[in-house]
Every structure is written in structure tokens, then in C-alpha cells.
Design a protein around this motif. Sequence first.
Motif, PDB file in Angstrom:
ATOM      1  N   THR A  76       0.805  -1.227   0.000  1.00 39.36           N
ATOM      2  CA  THR A  76       0.000   0.000   0.000  1.00 39.36           C
ATOM      3  C   THR A  76       0.836   1.274   0.000  1.00 39.36           C
ATOM      4  O   THR A  76       0.366   2.313  -0.461  1.00 39.36           O
ATOM      5  N   VAL A  77       2.070   1.213   0.521  1.00 35.13           N
ATOM      6  CA  VAL A  77       2.841   2.458   0.610  1.00 35.13           C
ATOM      7  C   VAL A  77       3.669   2.747  -0.624  1.00 35.13           C
ATOM      8  O   VAL A  77       4.117   3.882  -0.806  1.00 35.13           O
ATOM      9  N   THR A  78       3.897   1.747  -1.472  1.00 33.02           N
ATOM     10  CA  THR A  78       4.762   1.978  -2.626  1.00 33.02           C
ATOM     11  C   THR A  78       3.943   2.148  -3.893  1.00 33.02           C
ATOM     12  O   THR A  78       3.041   1.359  -4.173  1.00 33.02           O
ATOM     13  N   LEU A  79       4.256   3.195  -4.635  1.00 25.13           N
ATOM     14  CA  LEU A  79       3.532   3.473  -5.876  1.00 25.13           C
ATOM     15  C   LEU A  79       3.760   2.367  -6.887  1.00 25.13           C
ATOM     16  O   LEU A  79       2.843   1.952  -7.597  1.00 25.13           O
ATOM     17  N   LEU A  80       4.986   1.870  -6.953  1.00 21.70           N
ATOM     18  CA  LEU A  80       5.335   0.762  -7.858  1.00 21.70           C
ATOM     19  C   LEU A  80       6.048  -0.315  -7.042  1.00 21.70           C
ATOM     20  O   LEU A  80       7.282  -0.353  -6.992  1.00 21.70           O
ATOM     21  N   PRO A  81       5.291  -1.176  -6.364  1.00 22.82           N
ATOM     22  CA  PRO A  81       5.928  -2.194  -5.517  1.00 22.82           C
ATOM     23  C   PRO A  81       6.877  -3.076  -6.318  1.00 22.82           C
ATOM     24  O   PRO A  81       6.590  -3.456  -7.449  1.00 22.82           O
ATOM     25  N   SER A  82       8.009  -3.366  -5.729  1.00 20.19           N
ATOM     26  CA  SER A  82       8.985  -4.243  -6.370  1.00 20.19           C
ATOM     27  C   SER A  82       9.289  -5.397  -5.423  1.00 20.19           C
ATOM     28  O   SER A  82       9.108  -5.284  -4.206  1.00 20.19           O
ATOM     29  N   PRO A  83       9.769  -6.530  -5.954  1.00 18.98           N
ATOM     30  CA  PRO A  83      10.146  -7.639  -5.074  1.00 18.98           C
ATOM     31  C   PRO A  83      11.169  -7.222  -4.024  1.00 18.98           C
ATOM     32  O   PRO A  83      11.110  -7.679  -2.878  1.00 18.98           O
ATOM     33  N   ARG A 131      -0.987  12.685  -4.903  1.00 17.08           N
ATOM     34  CA  ARG A 131      -2.293  12.443  -5.508  1.00 17.08           C
ATOM     35  C   ARG A 131      -2.609  10.950  -5.551  1.00 17.08           C
ATOM     36  O   ARG A 131      -3.753  10.547  -5.369  1.00 17.08           O
ATOM     37  N   HIS A 132      -1.575  10.127  -5.763  1.00 13.68           N
ATOM     38  CA  HIS A 132      -1.771   8.684  -5.946  1.00 13.68           C
ATOM     39  C   HIS A 132      -1.336   7.903  -4.700  1.00 13.68           C
ATOM     40  O   HIS A 132      -0.863   6.772  -4.812  1.00 13.68           O
ATOM     41  N   ASP A 133      -1.544   8.484  -3.540  1.00 13.58           N
ATOM     42  CA  ASP A 133      -1.205   7.851  -2.272  1.00 13.58           C
ATOM     43  C   ASP A 133      -2.319   6.870  -1.899  1.00 13.58           C
ATOM     44  O   ASP A 133      -3.433   7.279  -1.582  1.00 13.58           O
ATOM     45  N   SER A 134      -2.009   5.567  -1.930  1.00 15.41           N
ATOM     46  CA  SER A 134      -3.012   4.545  -1.632  1.00 15.41           C
ATOM     47  C   SER A 134      -3.043   4.164  -0.163  1.00 15.41           C
ATOM     48  O   SER A 134      -3.953   3.464   0.274  1.00 15.41           O
TER      49      SER A 134
END
Length: 318
Positions: free
Chosen positions: A209-216, A268-271
Motif C-alpha cells: 500500500t505504501v509503494t507506488l510501484l511495488p517491487s520484489p 495524488r496517488h497515495d493509496s
Amino acid sequence: MTDLRTLYAPIEPYESGMLPVGNGHQLYWEKCGNPSGKPVVFLHGGPGGGAGPNHRRQFDPERYNILVFDQRGCGRSTPFASLEANTTQHLVADIERLRTEVMGCERWQVFGGSWGSTLSLAYAEAHPDRVTELVLRGVFLFGQSEVDWLYREGGASSIYPDGWEEFVSVIPEGERGDLLEAYHRRLTSEDEAVQLQAAKAWSKWEGVTVTLLPSPETLEDFTEPRKAIAVARIENHYMRHGGWLEEGQLLRGVERIRHIPCIIVQGRHDSCTPPVAAWALHRAWPEAELQIMADGGHLYSEPGILDGLIRATDRFAS
């Protein structure tokens, strides 16, 4: 956006130590930058998250005297992952003791993101005459709707259904009506394997939820066992109790801090902490400057967010 600001160069602390704050807790702290500079305290996000070297790099080390510290139970503070005597009110008292006993200043700037924004507001409203400015990022007011967004179906789960499915899979279907309580039972289980499984699942959901583009790589960092246990146990502890704050308390308390200059930097894109909370704070406190970054998510390290935060600390440096 052009002319994006970057972190200031790495600096080492010129002093560090442990501050006993009662109930067996000791806080690890570091002072960095210019001892004669403007005092500022960095309040880290995630009650169990801890502070690191990059957190002091958002301030000009020539102009700021910077305090970073690990809150109760996390990072290098002791005892590890402790829930006893660990509430918002305890942390507010800790911050005030850090001001008087470690920094020795009459007033200071307060900088906090995510849970750190909650704590910044709680501290400022308790000690309004001790704060020169506020810089907030990813506002979290600890309203029930914000907790539900993260831990009930229909909120962040609608954006990350795959991550949500993995998050709830740890809990038997019959116990999913109250995920916070179900996770609490597992995170405090006497079986260390049960604890660790729950901690990794909780912290991985946090990472999603905290990362805009989650990576492994990012998710692997969140599920490192020691970090996962502190983040999961302490964060669950706060979420279950509504942060020990009354509904709407921080918005009502704005009347006490209207005189404090404040810049809010919101993605703006904070999930994780959607812009609705920052907007509600700005509506209640129009004197506070709200910057909604079109190219930003939740983390301070994302280019648009970092740019806004460093511009804010530069503006308040004098």
C-alpha cells in the motif's frame, strides 16, 4: 515537474545516545548537521518503523540541527517490539523530553510523514508554543474511515486485490470479520512461527500500500523478520485502539495551532493515506499550505514528494 530537489549529501551524526523515558523504554537518538543550526525533529512513519540515515538528508546540514530517533519498541530503541506503555500520549511526552533533555532548545520545527504526521499534529496541539513550523507528508488523522480503508474490504483492497487476498489468507474465513483482532491474536501468540507468519503478511500488505510501484526488493525489505515483527505488532497495536485519539480530535485541535506555519505535501496517488485526509485538514486549517503532487504516491522518496518536502524545509530554514 522540473528542477526536482534531491536529498542532501550523506552526513554522520555528531552525537548519539539513549534516552530513558520510563516504563523500561529507552529511545535511540542521533543529532546531525550544524549544532548551531535551526533545531528540527524528524518523526518517522509507521509506529514500528524506525528512522534511518536518509531521513536526516531532507534538511540542509549547514542550516539545520537535526534530531532523528526511533520511537518506543522499534529500530534501536528498547525493549524491542514492546506494546506496554506505548501510546500516542506516551510518544508525545517522549518528544517533549527529547526537546528539553537532548536538544535543549525552546522551540523547534516538527517534520513528520504518515503516522509521523499524526504524531506531529498531536504533539503540536499539546505543545503549540514549542513548534516553529510543521512539515507534513501523507496525512493520517486516525479516523475510523482511514483505519477501515486499510483493513476492511472495499478500501485499499479494491486497488490491490491480489495483495489483499494474500493479506487475508493468513486468517481463517470465520475470523475475518475483525482482521485487526485476528492479527493481534497471532502477533502475540506464544508460537514464534505463528507470530512471524502473521508479521510478514501484515508488513507485506504495508509494503504493497505504501509503494507506488511495488517491487520484489521493496517487499523483501518489509518482510525481513525483525523489521516485520516490530512494524506489525506495534502498528496493529495502534490501529486496534484508534491511536488512542478520539474521532475528529486532531481536526478539532487545529484551533490551538493556527499560528504555526505549515506546509502539507500530499501525493495524488497515495493509496495508504489518500488525499481526502489532507484535504479535510486543509479545509479545517486553510492557513496551512496544501500541495497535492500529481506525480506522487505515499513515500517521501518518490520524486514529486521529495521535491515538495525539501523545498518546504528550505523555505523554513531561516
